[in-house]
Design an enzyme around this catalytic site. Sequence first.
Site, PDB file in Angstrom:
ATOM      1  N   ASN A  41     105.613 -66.060   0.403  1.00  0.00           N
ATOM      2  CA  ASN A  41     104.715 -67.044   1.010  1.00  0.00           C
ATOM      3  C   ASN A  41     105.038 -67.144   2.504  1.00  0.00           C
ATOM      4  O   ASN A  41     106.185 -67.451   2.871  1.00  0.00           O
ATOM      5  CB  ASN A  41     104.922 -68.395   0.300  1.00  0.00           C
ATOM      6  CG  ASN A  41     104.014 -69.479   0.842  1.00  0.00           C
ATOM      7  OD1 ASN A  41     103.863 -69.619   2.055  1.00  0.00           O
ATOM      8  ND2 ASN A  41     103.429 -70.262  -0.036  1.00  0.00           N
ATOM      9  N   HIS A  44     105.198 -70.815   6.370  1.00  0.00           N
ATOM     10  CA  HIS A  44     106.053 -71.477   7.354  1.00  0.00           C
ATOM     11  C   HIS A  44     106.354 -70.623   8.584  1.00  0.00           C
ATOM     12  O   HIS A  44     106.924 -71.120   9.560  1.00  0.00           O
ATOM     13  CB  HIS A  44     107.289 -72.057   6.676  1.00  0.00           C
ATOM     14  CG  HIS A  44     106.875 -73.117   5.700  1.00  0.00           C
ATOM     15  ND1 HIS A  44     106.215 -74.266   6.103  1.00  0.00           N
ATOM     16  CD2 HIS A  44     106.912 -73.171   4.349  1.00  0.00           C
ATOM     17  CE1 HIS A  44     105.910 -74.995   5.041  1.00  0.00           C
ATOM     18  NE2 HIS A  44     106.318 -74.343   3.970  1.00  0.00           N
ATOM     19  N   HIS A  77      98.755 -70.440   1.877  1.00  0.00           N
ATOM     20  CA  HIS A  77      98.049 -71.655   1.454  1.00  0.00           C
ATOM     21  C   HIS A  77      97.189 -72.156   2.617  1.00  0.00           C
ATOM     22  O   HIS A  77      97.718 -72.576   3.644  1.00  0.00           O
ATOM     23  CB  HIS A  77      99.095 -72.708   1.050  1.00  0.00           C
ATOM     24  CG  HIS A  77      98.536 -73.984   0.518  1.00  0.00           C
ATOM     25  ND1 HIS A  77      99.336 -74.997   0.045  1.00  0.00           N
ATOM     26  CD2 HIS A  77      97.262 -74.435   0.377  1.00  0.00           C
ATOM     27  CE1 HIS A  77      98.596 -76.009  -0.361  1.00  0.00           C
ATOM     28  NE2 HIS A  77      97.325 -75.693  -0.156  1.00  0.00           N
ATOM     29  N   ARG A  79      95.454 -74.976   3.785  1.00  0.00           N
ATOM     30  CA  ARG A  79      95.323 -76.403   3.481  1.00  0.00           C
ATOM     31  C   ARG A  79      94.106 -76.973   4.205  1.00  0.00           C
ATOM     32  O   ARG A  79      93.684 -76.476   5.244  1.00  0.00           O
ATOM     33  CB  ARG A  79      96.581 -77.158   3.927  1.00  0.00           C
ATOM     34  CG  ARG A  79      97.834 -76.771   3.153  1.00  0.00           C
ATOM     35  CD  ARG A  79      99.003 -77.643   3.575  1.00  0.00           C
ATOM     36  NE  ARG A  79      98.876 -78.981   3.017  1.00  0.00           N
ATOM     37  CZ  ARG A  79      99.585 -79.433   1.984  1.00  0.00           C
ATOM     38  NH1 ARG A  79     100.485 -78.680   1.403  1.00  0.00           N
ATOM     39  NH2 ARG A  79      99.417 -80.653   1.535  1.00  0.00           N
ATOM     40  N   ARG A  83      97.373 -77.219   8.549  1.00  0.00           N
ATOM     41  CA  ARG A  83      98.637 -77.515   9.257  1.00  0.00           C
ATOM     42  C   ARG A  83      99.474 -76.256   9.492  1.00  0.00           C
ATOM     43  O   ARG A  83     100.305 -76.227  10.371  1.00  0.00           O
ATOM     44  CB  ARG A  83      99.460 -78.560   8.515  1.00  0.00           C
ATOM     45  CG  ARG A  83     100.029 -78.073   7.220  1.00  0.00           C
ATOM     46  CD  ARG A  83     100.977 -79.078   6.618  1.00  0.00           C
ATOM     47  NE  ARG A  83     100.291 -80.259   6.122  1.00  0.00           N
ATOM     48  CZ  ARG A  83     100.802 -81.067   5.184  1.00  0.00           C
ATOM     49  NH1 ARG A  83     101.996 -80.807   4.685  1.00  0.00           N
ATOM     50  NH2 ARG A  83     100.149 -82.107   4.759  1.00  0.00           N
ATOM     51  N   GLU A 104      96.257 -69.551  -1.886  1.00  0.00           N
ATOM     52  CA  GLU A 104      96.463 -70.883  -2.477  1.00  0.00           C
ATOM     53  C   GLU A 104      95.517 -71.865  -1.822  1.00  0.00           C
ATOM     54  O   GLU A 104      95.360 -71.859  -0.596  1.00  0.00           O
ATOM     55  CB  GLU A 104      97.888 -71.374  -2.209  1.00  0.00           C
ATOM     56  CG  GLU A 104      98.919 -70.757  -3.090  1.00  0.00           C
ATOM     57  CD  GLU A 104     100.302 -71.304  -2.742  1.00  0.00           C
ATOM     58  OE1 GLU A 104     100.406 -72.310  -2.025  1.00  0.00           O
ATOM     59  OE2 GLU A 104     101.266 -70.678  -3.178  1.00  0.00           O
ATOM     60  N   THR A 135     103.434 -79.289  -1.473  1.00  0.00           N
ATOM     61  CA  THR A 135     102.704 -79.524  -2.720  1.00  0.00           C
ATOM     62  C   THR A 135     103.648 -80.204  -3.700  1.00  0.00           C
ATOM     63  O   THR A 135     104.538 -79.575  -4.258  1.00  0.00           O
ATOM     64  CB  THR A 135     102.195 -78.184  -3.292  1.00  0.00           C
ATOM     65  OG1 THR A 135     101.598 -77.450  -2.228  1.00  0.00           O
ATOM     66  CG2 THR A 135     101.187 -78.401  -4.385  1.00  0.00           C
ATOM     67  N   GLU A 185     100.849 -70.950 -12.829  1.00  0.00           N
ATOM     68  CA  GLU A 185     102.103 -70.885 -12.075  1.00  0.00           C
ATOM     69  C   GLU A 185     102.833 -72.191 -12.363  1.00  0.00           C
ATOM     70  O   GLU A 185     102.311 -73.281 -12.110  1.00  0.00           O
ATOM     71  CB  GLU A 185     101.842 -70.714 -10.572  1.00  0.00           C
ATOM     72  CG  GLU A 185     103.153 -70.630  -9.797  1.00  0.00           C
ATOM     73  CD  GLU A 185     102.975 -70.170  -8.357  1.00  0.00           C
ATOM     74  OE1 GLU A 185     102.090 -69.333  -8.089  1.00  0.00           O
ATOM     75  OE2 GLU A 185     103.726 -70.658  -7.502  1.00  0.00           O
ATOM     76  N   HIS A 228     108.035 -72.665  -6.207  1.00  0.00           N
ATOM     77  CA  HIS A 228     108.290 -73.887  -5.438  1.00  0.00           C
ATOM     78  C   HIS A 228     109.769 -74.228  -5.417  1.00  0.00           C
ATOM     79  O   HIS A 228     110.365 -74.505  -6.447  1.00  0.00           O
ATOM     80  CB  HIS A 228     107.493 -75.100  -5.938  1.00  0.00           C
ATOM     81  CG  HIS A 228     107.210 -76.063  -4.798  1.00  0.00           C
ATOM     82  ND1 HIS A 228     108.157 -76.937  -4.322  1.00  0.00           N
ATOM     83  CD2 HIS A 228     106.123 -76.225  -4.018  1.00  0.00           C
ATOM     84  CE1 HIS A 228     107.633 -77.610  -3.310  1.00  0.00           C
ATOM     85  NE2 HIS A 228     106.403 -77.193  -3.094  1.00  0.00           N
TER      86      HIS A 228
HETATM   87  N1  PXP Z   1     103.734 -71.641  -5.248  1.00  0.00           N
HETATM   88  C1  PXP Z   1     102.850 -72.602  -4.896  1.00  0.00           C
HETATM   89  C2  PXP Z   1     101.643 -72.782  -5.739  1.00  0.00           C
HETATM   90  C3  PXP Z   1     103.050 -73.399  -3.745  1.00  0.00           C
HETATM   91  O1  PXP Z   1     102.163 -74.353  -3.425  1.00  0.00           O
HETATM   92  C4  PXP Z   1     104.184 -73.153  -2.959  1.00  0.00           C
HETATM   93  C5  PXP Z   1     104.407 -73.962  -1.721  1.00  0.00           C
HETATM   94  O2  PXP Z   1     103.400 -73.699  -0.823  1.00  0.00           O
HETATM   95  C6  PXP Z   1     105.055 -72.131  -3.348  1.00  0.00           C
HETATM   96  C7  PXP Z   1     104.827 -71.411  -4.511  1.00  0.00           C
HETATM   97  C8  PXP Z   1     106.258 -71.774  -2.537  1.00  0.00           C
HETATM   98  O3  PXP Z   1     107.142 -72.828  -2.472  1.00  0.00           O
HETATM   99  P1  PXP Z   1     108.368 -72.752  -1.463  1.00  0.00           P
HETATM  100  O4  PXP Z   1     107.783 -72.633  -0.092  1.00  0.00           O
HETATM  101  O5  PXP Z   1     109.091 -74.026  -1.692  1.00  0.00           O
HETATM  102  O6  PXP Z   1     109.164 -71.538  -1.844  1.00  0.00           O
END
Ligand code: PXP
Length: 284
Positions: A41, A44, A77, A79, A83, A104, A135, A185, A228
Amino acid sequence: MLSSFEMRPSRRSLRNEDLFYCKVCRKMAMVTPPPLRLGVNVDHVATLRNARAGMSPDPVRAALVAIEAGADGITAHLREDRRHIRDQDMARLKAEISKPLNFEMAATADMLRISLATKPHAVCLVPERREELTTEGGLDVVGQHNALAPSIAKLNDAGIRVSLFIAADPRQIEMAARLRAPVIEIHTGAWCDAVADGHVDKAEAEWLRIVDGSKLARSAGLEVHAGHGLDYVTAEKIASLPEIVELNIGYYMIGEALFVGLGETVRTMRAAMDRGREHLAGRA
Ligand code: PXP
């Protein structure tokens, strides 16, 4: 080779290996479980870029580095408040990466329109509240099934693999299967928080929920992913669950990348997941 096999998760051999139906030889065969995919992901990276409102660091460049280092897919994602990831990032990810894109989003009309136009490999429907830091919980598919059903049907019709980001709660899992989403998921945030905070009993209870939820979901015919809050330790542990075939990991890896680089972080995460899978196959 695995594409010749169809998973029959409800049957398990004594060696804890799933039995698979071989489409070529037309019989059940015992093979090691499917590999565990790593979706990186890159949200960030965009968070950091947006802090100075410029062009770098570029989340697409991060995606390319992650793929080069062994990521099986990229997750981002979009949003509602934009952001971190922006519309243009999603379009560029789709155009520039060679591995599957997992989009996402909240199940809103606007996001549905954008995702159908982007045509990613997959869409993961998540709950979203503007004031949340991340989330925070799973999607309430039981409470919102009427609202979610049309979005899931449209994405299914467009050939986009839909997953629902839910807690490992039997009622949510059963409803996800009834809604004809092919994938769930499992939200691992509560478990990862309890592990990080040293709350041993809570961590154990959350872990058992994930174990049971994964089994229930597979027996209901769902493909099971998780994500997550995962780090090297929790990713290695969850890799030992045979029902889970994909992990989506972001925040921890992007943080680690500041110190050792993203390529090295992806390789270290891959190795942790492989160690977890080795335990599963009884080979460690
Ligand atoms: N899976 C989903 C559906 C999420 O919303 C997120 C956070 O955006 C993640 C995985 C990844 O989570 P993390 O950034 O805490 O590893």
